[in-house]
Write a protein that holds these residues in place. Sequence first.
Motif, PDB file in Angstrom:
ATOM      1  N   LEU A 100      25.882  14.314 115.058  1.00 16.15           N
ATOM      2  CA  LEU A 100      25.856  15.519 115.904  1.00 16.15           C
ATOM      3  C   LEU A 100      27.091  16.393 115.659  1.00 16.15           C
ATOM      4  O   LEU A 100      27.038  17.612 115.769  1.00 16.15           O
ATOM      5  N   ALA A 101      28.193  15.728 115.289  1.00 14.24           N
ATOM      6  CA  ALA A 101      29.433  16.477 115.069  1.00 14.24           C
ATOM      7  C   ALA A 101      29.341  17.391 113.844  1.00 14.24           C
ATOM      8  O   ALA A 101      30.105  18.346 113.738  1.00 14.24           O
ATOM      9  N   ILE A 102      28.416  17.079 112.914  1.00 20.22           N
ATOM     10  CA  ILE A 102      28.369  17.888 111.679  1.00 20.22           C
ATOM     11  C   ILE A 102      27.023  18.593 111.476  1.00 20.22           C
ATOM     12  O   ILE A 102      26.771  19.147 110.415  1.00 20.22           O
ATOM     13  N   THR A 103      26.152  18.560 112.486  1.00 18.04           N
ATOM     14  CA  THR A 103      24.846  19.212 112.281  1.00 18.04           C
ATOM     15  C   THR A 103      25.015  20.723 112.090  1.00 18.04           C
ATOM     16  O   THR A 103      25.930  21.336 112.660  1.00 18.04           O
ATOM     17  N   THR A 104      24.123  21.299 111.336  1.00 18.87           N
ATOM     18  CA  THR A 104      24.095  22.763 111.216  1.00 18.87           C
ATOM     19  C   THR A 104      23.393  23.311 112.462  1.00 18.87           C
ATOM     20  O   THR A 104      22.681  22.563 113.150  1.00 18.87           O
ATOM     21  N   PRO A 105      23.543  24.601 112.756  1.00 25.88           N
ATOM     22  CA  PRO A 105      22.856  25.167 113.935  1.00 25.88           C
ATOM     23  C   PRO A 105      21.341  24.965 113.862  1.00 25.88           C
ATOM     24  O   PRO A 105      20.696  24.693 114.877  1.00 25.88           O
ATOM     25  N   GLU A 106      20.768  25.043 112.659  1.00 24.60           N
ATOM     26  CA  GLU A 106      19.310  24.876 112.531  1.00 24.60           C
ATOM     27  C   GLU A 106      18.892  23.438 112.849  1.00 24.60           C
ATOM     28  O   GLU A 106      17.906  23.196 113.542  1.00 24.60           O
ATOM     29  N   GLN A 107      19.687  22.486 112.329  1.00 28.07           N
ATOM     30  CA  GLN A 107      19.374  21.079 112.613  1.00 28.07           C
ATOM     31  C   GLN A 107      19.512  20.811 114.107  1.00 28.07           C
ATOM     32  O   GLN A 107      18.683  20.124 114.703  1.00 28.07           O
ATOM     33  N   ARG A 108      20.537  21.366 114.731  1.00 27.26           N
ATOM     34  CA  ARG A 108      20.779  21.140 116.164  1.00 27.26           C
ATOM     35  C   ARG A 108      19.635  21.737 116.995  1.00 27.26           C
ATOM     36  O   ARG A 108      19.172  21.142 117.962  1.00 27.26           O
ATOM     37  N   TYR A 109      19.172  22.920 116.561  1.00 28.08           N
ATOM     38  CA  TYR A 109      18.074  23.578 117.280  1.00 28.08           C
ATOM     39  C   TYR A 109      16.819  22.699 117.234  1.00 28.08           C
ATOM     40  O   TYR A 109      16.185  22.445 118.261  1.00 28.08           O
ATOM     41  N   ALA A 110      16.501  22.229 116.018  1.00 28.22           N
ATOM     42  CA  ALA A 110      15.303  21.391 115.864  1.00 28.22           C
ATOM     43  C   ALA A 110      15.469  20.087 116.642  1.00 28.22           C
ATOM     44  O   ALA A 110      14.550  19.643 117.350  1.00 28.22           O
ATOM     45  N   PHE A 111      16.646  19.488 116.559  1.00 32.09           N
ATOM     46  CA  PHE A 111      16.921  18.224 117.271  1.00 32.09           C
ATOM     47  C   PHE A 111      16.708  18.401 118.775  1.00 32.09           C
ATOM     48  O   PHE A 111      15.998  17.626 119.417  1.00 32.09           O
ATOM     49  N   ASP A 112      17.314  19.459 119.348  1.00 28.28           N
ATOM     50  CA  ASP A 112      17.197  19.678 120.794  1.00 28.28           C
ATOM     51  C   ASP A 112      15.746  19.898 121.214  1.00 28.28           C
ATOM     52  O   ASP A 112      15.267  19.322 122.182  1.00 28.28           O
ATOM     53  N   LYS A 113      15.040  20.749 120.445  1.00 22.99           N
ATOM     54  CA  LYS A 113      13.641  21.051 120.802  1.00 22.99           C
ATOM     55  C   LYS A 113      12.802  19.774 120.810  1.00 22.99           C
ATOM     56  O   LYS A 113      11.984  19.547 121.714  1.00 22.99           O
ATOM     57  N   ILE A 114      12.977  18.956 119.767  1.00 26.68           N
ATOM     58  CA  ILE A 114      12.114  17.774 119.621  1.00 26.68           C
ATOM     59  C   ILE A 114      12.477  16.703 120.648  1.00 26.68           C
ATOM     60  O   ILE A 114      11.592  16.112 121.276  1.00 26.68           O
TER      61      ILE A 114
END
Length: 217
Positions: free
Chosen positions: A55-69
């Motif tokens: 989580l400390a190194i996710t890109t904004p796109e990865q974080r967005y997808a992670f949160d949504k899912i």
Amino acid sequence: MDIDKILHSYGKTLKDYPPMPLATEVDSSLLTERVIREEINFNKDDSNKNVSDMLAITTPEQRYAFDKIIIAVYCDEWGFFFVYGHGSTGKIFLWNLMSAEIHLRGDIVLNVASSGIASLLLPNGRMAHSGFKIPLNITEDSVCNIKPGSPQAMLLLKAKLIIWDEAPMVSKYCYEALDKCLGDIMRCSPIYSKDLPFGEKVVVLGRDFRQILSVIP
Ligand SMILES: Nc1ncnc2c1ncn2[C@@H]1O[C@H](COP(=O)(O)OP(=O)(O)OP(=O)(O)O)[C@@H](O)[C@H]1O
């Protein structure tokens, strides 16, 4: 017994190979328990560390997808996603992050891929055909060879999330077979709605359309 145990993890038994001598009959509830235990047998400390490191190194796109899912899994309890990204944009990184988060909470995530090579990169990864017992000669009417009440059906029932990597590499009839199978299995669940695909499970398909073969029958 050991060979039988390995075969069970791939949805087969010694009975499927007639020349092989049969092991002593095993109670199906014990098999179910074993199949489920294998999917939740993750060290929570390791999962916790993986989640915080990633989580400390996710890109904004990865974080967005992670949160949504993850919200779909734990709040909405339904969701169907397609994660599209060019090669090396971190899709497998995202599958690993989501799997670690779900393992951390003691739940089950089923990771499958359309090819054997891709399945090796996923936590407890399997080929989709093997994990969901999809017929090799797929047609519009094909269904997964999973009987309600079987260990594989119980695993699907308990899974919080299904991740299918390299999804566009197989015929759409493969997803339709899984859709029908999950519909049958989830019918007994209180949250089942016949209007939602995949028996209301949270399902994530992913891959890069540039990396598929040019013709899919
Ligand atoms: N947020 C990130 N921070 C640091 N490294 C990352 C991040 N996301 C991905 N990576 C690294 O980038 C490399 C490519 O990522 P990954 O294999 O997940 O991409 P991919 O989209 O699945 O690629 P392909 O489509 O080619 O299979 C890997 O080494 C991965 O560890």
